[in-house]
Design an enzyme around this catalytic site. Structure first.
Site, PDB file in Angstrom:
ATOM      1  N   LYS A 378      95.913  85.499 -29.324  1.00 27.75           N
ATOM      2  CA  LYS A 378      96.984  84.511 -29.509  1.00 27.75           C
ATOM      3  C   LYS A 378      96.414  83.288 -30.223  1.00 27.75           C
ATOM      4  O   LYS A 378      95.192  83.099 -30.277  1.00 27.75           O
ATOM      5  CB  LYS A 378      97.573  84.137 -28.157  1.00 27.75           C
ATOM      6  N   TYR A 605      87.347  52.369 -38.386  1.00 25.00           N
ATOM      7  CA  TYR A 605      88.506  51.669 -37.831  1.00 25.00           C
ATOM      8  C   TYR A 605      88.121  50.922 -36.554  1.00 25.00           C
ATOM      9  O   TYR A 605      87.345  51.427 -35.732  1.00 25.00           O
ATOM     10  CB  TYR A 605      89.597  52.671 -37.450  1.00 25.00           C
TER      11      TYR A 605
HETATM   12  C1  LIG Z   1      95.576  83.716 -22.654  1.00 24.81           C
HETATM   13  C2  LIG Z   1      95.727  84.728 -21.625  1.00 24.81           C
HETATM   14  C3  LIG Z   1      94.661  85.588 -21.313  1.00 24.81           C
HETATM   15  C4  LIG Z   1      93.286  85.461 -21.903  1.00 24.81           C
HETATM   16  O1  LIG Z   1      92.567  84.526 -21.159  1.00 24.81           O
HETATM   17  P1  LIG Z   1      91.029  84.215 -21.407  1.00 24.81           P
HETATM   18  O2  LIG Z   1      90.661  83.358 -20.281  1.00 24.81           O
HETATM   19  O3  LIG Z   1      90.943  83.541 -22.709  1.00 24.81           O
HETATM   20  O4  LIG Z   1      90.331  85.511 -21.405  1.00 24.81           O
HETATM   21  C5  LIG Z   1      94.906  86.593 -20.399  1.00 24.81           C
HETATM   22  N1  LIG Z   1      96.120  86.727 -19.806  1.00 24.81           N
HETATM   23  C6  LIG Z   1      97.131  85.880 -20.040  1.00 24.81           C
HETATM   24  C7  LIG Z   1      98.424  86.085 -19.348  1.00 24.81           C
HETATM   25  C8  LIG Z   1      96.979  84.853 -20.960  1.00 24.81           C
HETATM   26  O5  LIG Z   1      97.992  84.027 -21.203  1.00 24.81           O
END
Ligand SMILES: *Cc1c(COP(=O)(O)O)cnc(C)c1O
Length: 710
Positions: A378, A605
Site C-alpha cells: 500500500k 528561516y
Molecule cells: C498495513 C497493514 C499491514 C502491514 O503491516 P506492517 O506492520 O507494515 O507489516 C498488515 N495488515 C493490515 C490490516 C494493514 O493495514
C-alpha cells in the site's frame, strides 16, 4: 539499480535468427536443389523476424502500462537507426537507379513507411508501426483482446501473403488486396504482420512462468511440423504470392520464445546489438563479397558455391558488426546511469532489489511451511514505488499482495501483476464492478458493509475482517451469527478471514497478554463457525511484527509490510525472532553549494541557527516536500556525506536544507548525500530519523514526495 532480467537464451538466439535472415538472402542450400532451400529459407528462417519483434515486445510491452516512456524511447531509437542505415545504403540506391524511377515521391513515401528503401529495411518501420499498434491495443483493451485483434490483422495479412491464391478467388478479395498493395508491396509489414508478435512478447513477459520447458519444446516441435506441412501444401497448390506468413508461424514463434526463456544465466546484451548489426549490414556484405569475388575471378568458389558464399557472408557480417559495435561502444553516446537519470539530478530514491529479495527469503524462513507471504504494498509500497517493488516481488515468486485502496489495486493490475490482490481498506460499494473486472478481493468491514456490497449484484471475492480488540475495522469476533451470514451472501465469494493485532510490536507482559487474547478470540470464532458447518476459508493474523513476535501461529498468510522493506518501525523495537533484514530504500541527494559562515552568522528561516564558530555549510536540494520531515530541523536530523555525519542546521525548507560540514572532512560540491538509508546506528536510518521526530519508519517512508521517484 533496477535489475535487468537475464535471458541469455533469447540473446543468443537473436544472433542465430540474424544468421537465418542472412540465409534467406543467400540461399545456402540452393546448390543442392530447391526443396532444401525452400525448407530452410522460406519456412524455417521465417521464425527469425517474428522472434525479433517478440523480443522487443517482451522487454517493452509489459512496462507500457506504466507510461509511454519506453515506447517513445524505442520509437526514437529505431527511427534513428533507420535514418542511419538509409544513408548507409544510399550508394546502393544510386547504383540501382532508385532515384531515376518514375513517380519517385509517392514511391519514396511508401518505401519509407512500409517497404524500406532497400529490401530488408522494411523491418525497421515495421518495428515502429508494430510497437505502436500493439501498445495501443494492449493499453486500450486487455491482453486477450489485444491478441485477438492483432491476430485478426495477421489473418488479413495472410491472405495477401502465402494464402493470396485463396483471396484472389473470393469476390472483392482481389480488388481489396490490389488496393493494399498500392500502399505497401507486402502485407508482411508493421500493420498486419508485426503487431501480433509484439503483443505475444508482452503477454509472455507477464505470464512467463506458466509454460514449462517440456510443454514449450513439444509445442514448438508440433507447430513447426505443422508449419512445414502448411508451407508444403501452399507451395504445392501454388497459392503463395509471398512466403513470410503462415498460420502456424504464430504458435511456432510463441513456443520457441517460451523455450528459450528457460535458458538462465548471464545476460548477453552485446549479442542483441550484434544481431541487429548483422541484420542491418549483411546485404552490404553480400554486395562486397560479390564485388570482391568478381575482382579476383573467384565467383566459382565464393558465389556459385552457395554454402561457401553463405559462410563467407556470415563470417564477414559478424566480424564487421563486432568491429562496428566496438566503435560504437567506445565513441557512441552513453547514458551515465540506468533509469533514474532524471530524478538523480537532484534528490532521488534508490531501491536495492537484492535486499528486497533477501528480505523475502528471510521472512519466508521464519514462516511455517504452507504459509504464504502476502506482500503489503500500500501507499506506493511504503514510498518505495509500487511498480518496481510489486513487479520484482512477483518475479521472485510472491503470489499475494495487499493494498489499501481499490485504485492501488487497479494500478497493480495495469502493471501486469497477476497474483491475488486484497484491498485492506474501504471501497465504495458502487465500484463493485471494478472489483470484479480487475479481480480484486475486498475486505468486508462488517456485516452491513458486506450486505450492501452484495446488493450490487456483482460477484466479488472478499476476505472477512474480524475485530478482536483493535476496534478499527471488522465485525466483532463474538458475533458468530453475523459472521456466518456474511458467508451466505449470494454475490460474495468469501476467500479469507483475518484479524489485525493492535500491539504485536510490544513485548511488555500486558501487551503480550492482550495479543494472545486477540488470537484466542479469533480462533474461538473460527471453531464456532466450523461447528456451525461453515467452510473455513484462508486465515491470517500476523503483519510484520505479528510474525516476528508470534512466529508459532499457523496461518495461511502473513501480511508483511515494513519488514519486507528491511526496517523496523522504531529503533527501540525488540522481537522474539531475529531476522537479518536489510533496508531496501535510500533517499539520496547531492551537495549543490558550499559556503563559509563567520561566527555569529545565521542560516535559514527564522534565524534558528547561529554559527558558534567559523563554519562550512553545504546546501542540499531536499526539503519537506520531498518527504524529509520538517521535524528534523535544527540538529534533530543528520545526513551522511562520504561516511561522515553532518547535522541539519536551521529549519528544513520545502525544497532544501542546510547541513554543517565543518567537521565532515573534505566535502565537495557534487558529493552524494544520504538523507535516509543505511543500517540502524549509522545515523541516517529510517527508524532513527523517524524516532527523532516522533514518528515511525512507516510514516517517514510512505510520505516521501512524488518528485523523488523516477
Ligand atoms: C498495513 C497493514 C499491514 C502491514 O503491516 P506492517 O506492520 O507494515 O507489516 C498488515 N495488515 C493490515 C490490516 C494493514 O493495514
Amino acid at each position: 539499480m533496477q535489475q535487468k532480467e537475464m535471458y541469455p537464451g533469447i540473446d543468443c538466439f537473436r544472433l542465430w535468427a540474424a544468421l537465418l535472415v542472412v540465409a534467406i538472402h543467400t540461399s545456402p542450400l540452393a546448390m543442392f536443389g530447391s526443396m532444401g532451400d525452400f525448407i530452410l529459407t522460406r519456412v524455417a528462417a521465417r521464425v527469425a523476424v517474428p522472434f525479433f519483434f517478440m523480443t522487443s515486445g517482451f522487454f517493452l510491452i509489459s512496462h507500457y502500462a506504466e507510461n509511454a516512456n519506453r515506447l517513445v524511447r524505442f520509437v526514437k531509437h529505431t527511427c534513428l537507426i533507420y535514418g542511419l542505415v538509409i544513408v548507409l545504403y544510399l550508394p546502393v540506391n544510386v547504383y540501382n537507379g532508385y532515384f531515376q524511377m518514375e513517380q519517385l515521391a509517392p514511391n519514396l513515401v511508401k518505401d519509407l513507411v512500409f517497404d524500406g528503401t532497400v529490401y530488408h529495411l522494411w523491418y525497421l518501420p515495421a518495428s515502429v508501426i508494430g510497437a505502436v499498434t500493439a501498445w495501443y491495443f494492449v493499453r486500450r483493451f486487455d491482453y486477450p483482446k489485444a491478441v485477438l485483434i492483432t491476430a485478426g490483422l495477421y489473418a488479413i495479412g495472410l491472405f495477401g501473403d502465402s494464402y493470396y491464391g485463396l483471396a484472389e478467388g473470393v469476390w472483392g478479395g482481389e480488388s481489396f488486396y490490389r488496393f493494399l498493395f498500392q500502399l505497401s508491396d507486402h502485407t508482411r509489414n508493421g500493420v498486419f504482420f508485426a503487431p501480433v508478435f509484439f503483443v505475444l512478447g508482452g503477454f509472455i513477459a507477464e505470464s512467463r512462468r506458466e509454460t514449462d520447458l517440456f510443454t514449450s519444446a513439444r509445442g514448438f516441435g508440433v507447430s513447426f511440423a505443422l508449419m512445414l506441412g502448411e508451407a508444403m501444401c501452399l507451395r504445392c497448390f501454388g497459392l503463395q504470392r509471398h512466403d513470410s506468413m503462415y498460420v502456424f508461424l504464430l504458435p511456432c514463434a510463441y513456443f520457441l520464445f517460451q523455450m528459450l526463456l528457460h535458458v538462465r544465466g548471464k545476460r548477453r546484451k552485446r549479442l542483441r546489438t550484434l544481431s541487429l548489426l548483422v541484420y542491418l549490414l549483411h546485404p552490404m556484405v553480400i554486395i562486397l563479397v560479390r564485388l570482391f569475388a568478381k575482382g579476383l575471378h573467384l565467383q566459382g568458389l565464393l558465389v556459385e558455391n552457395s554454402v561457401v558464399h553463405y559462410v563467407a557472408v556470415c563470417l564477414l557480417s559478424v566480424g564487421g558488426s563486432m568491429a562496428a559495435a566496438g566503435v560504437w561502444e567506445r565513441y557512441g553516446p552513453h547514458r551515465k546511469d540506468g533509469g533514474n537519470r532524471r530524478s538523480g539530478d537532484r534528490t532521488y530514491v534508490e531501491i536495492n532489489l537484492q535486499n528486497l529479495e533477501h528480505n523475502v527469503r528471510e521472512l519466508r524462513r521464519a514462516m511455517p511451511s504452507g504459509c504464504r507471504l502476502m506482500a503489503v504494498v500500500k501507499a506506493e509500497a511504503y514510498g518505495h514505488g509500487s511498480f518496481e517493488i510489486a513487479t520484482h516481488l512477483e518475479r521472485s515468486g510472491v503470489r499475494a499482495f495487499a493494498v489499501a485502496t481499490i485504485d492501488e489495486g487497479i494500478r497493480l493490475r495495469t502493471y501486469g501483476i497477476r497474483g491475488e490482490i486484497l484491498i485492506l481498506g474501504y471501497t465504495d460499494v458502487g465500484r463493485a464492478a471494478e472489483l470484479k473486472k480487475f479481480d480484486l478481493m475486498q475486505t468486508l468491514l462488517d456485516r452491513s458493509y458486506a450486505e450492501e456490497l452484495d446488493r450490487q449484484g456483482v460477484r466479488v471475492k472478499a476476505h472477512i475482517k474480524i475485530d478482536t480488540g483493535m476496534h478499527r475495522l471488522g465485525e466483532l469476533s463474538v458475533e458468530t451469527g453475523r459472521v456466518k451470514q456474511m458467508f451466505e451472501l449470494e454475490h460474495i465469494d468469501v476467500r479469507g478471514m483475518f484479524t489485525h493485532l493492535s500491539c504485536a510490536d510490544r513485548l511488555e507482559e500486558e501487551d503480550v497478554a492482550f495479543s494472545k487474547k486477540q488470537i484466542d478470540r479469533f480462533y474461538a470464532l473460527v471453531n464456532e463457525l466450523r461447528v456451525e458447518g461453515v467452510r473455513i476459508p484462508k486465515l491470517h493474523i500476523q503483519s510484520s511484527y505479528g510474525l516476528l513476535n508470534y512466529p508459532e501461529l499457523r496461518c495461511d498468510y502473513v501480511r508483511a509490510g515494513i519488514a519486507l522493506f528491511g526496517v523496523f518501525s522504531s529503533p527501540e523495537d525488540d522481537m522474539i525472532v531475529h531476522l537479518d533484514l536489510r533496508p531496501v530504500l535510500s533517499l539520496k541527494s547531492k551537495v549543490v553549494l558550499i559556503r563559509s559562515l563567520k561566527k555569529g552568522e545565521c542560516v535559514g528561516y527564522g534565524r534558528e541557527f547561529t554559527a558558534e564558530r567559523d563554519s562550512r555549510i553545504a546546501m542540499v536540494p531536499a526539503g519537506y516536500a520531498d518527504g524529509y520531515p520538517r521535524g528534523l530541523s535544527c540538529g534533530k536530523g543528520s545526513v551522511r556525506i562520504n561516511d561522515c555525519l553532518a547535522p541539519v542546521i536551521g529549519r528544513v525548507c520545502m525544497d532544501q536544507l542546510a547541513v554543517d560540514i565543518t567537521d565532515a572532512g573534505g566535502v565537495e560540491v557534487g558529493d552524494t548525500v544520504v538523507l535516509i538509508g543505511g543500517e540502524m546506528g549509522e545515523g541516517a536510518s529510517a527508524p532513527e530519523l523517524a524516532g527523532r521526530c516522533g514518528s515511525i519508519s512507516n510514516e517517514l517512508l510512505s510520505r516521501l514526495g512524488t518528485r523523488v521517484r523516477a
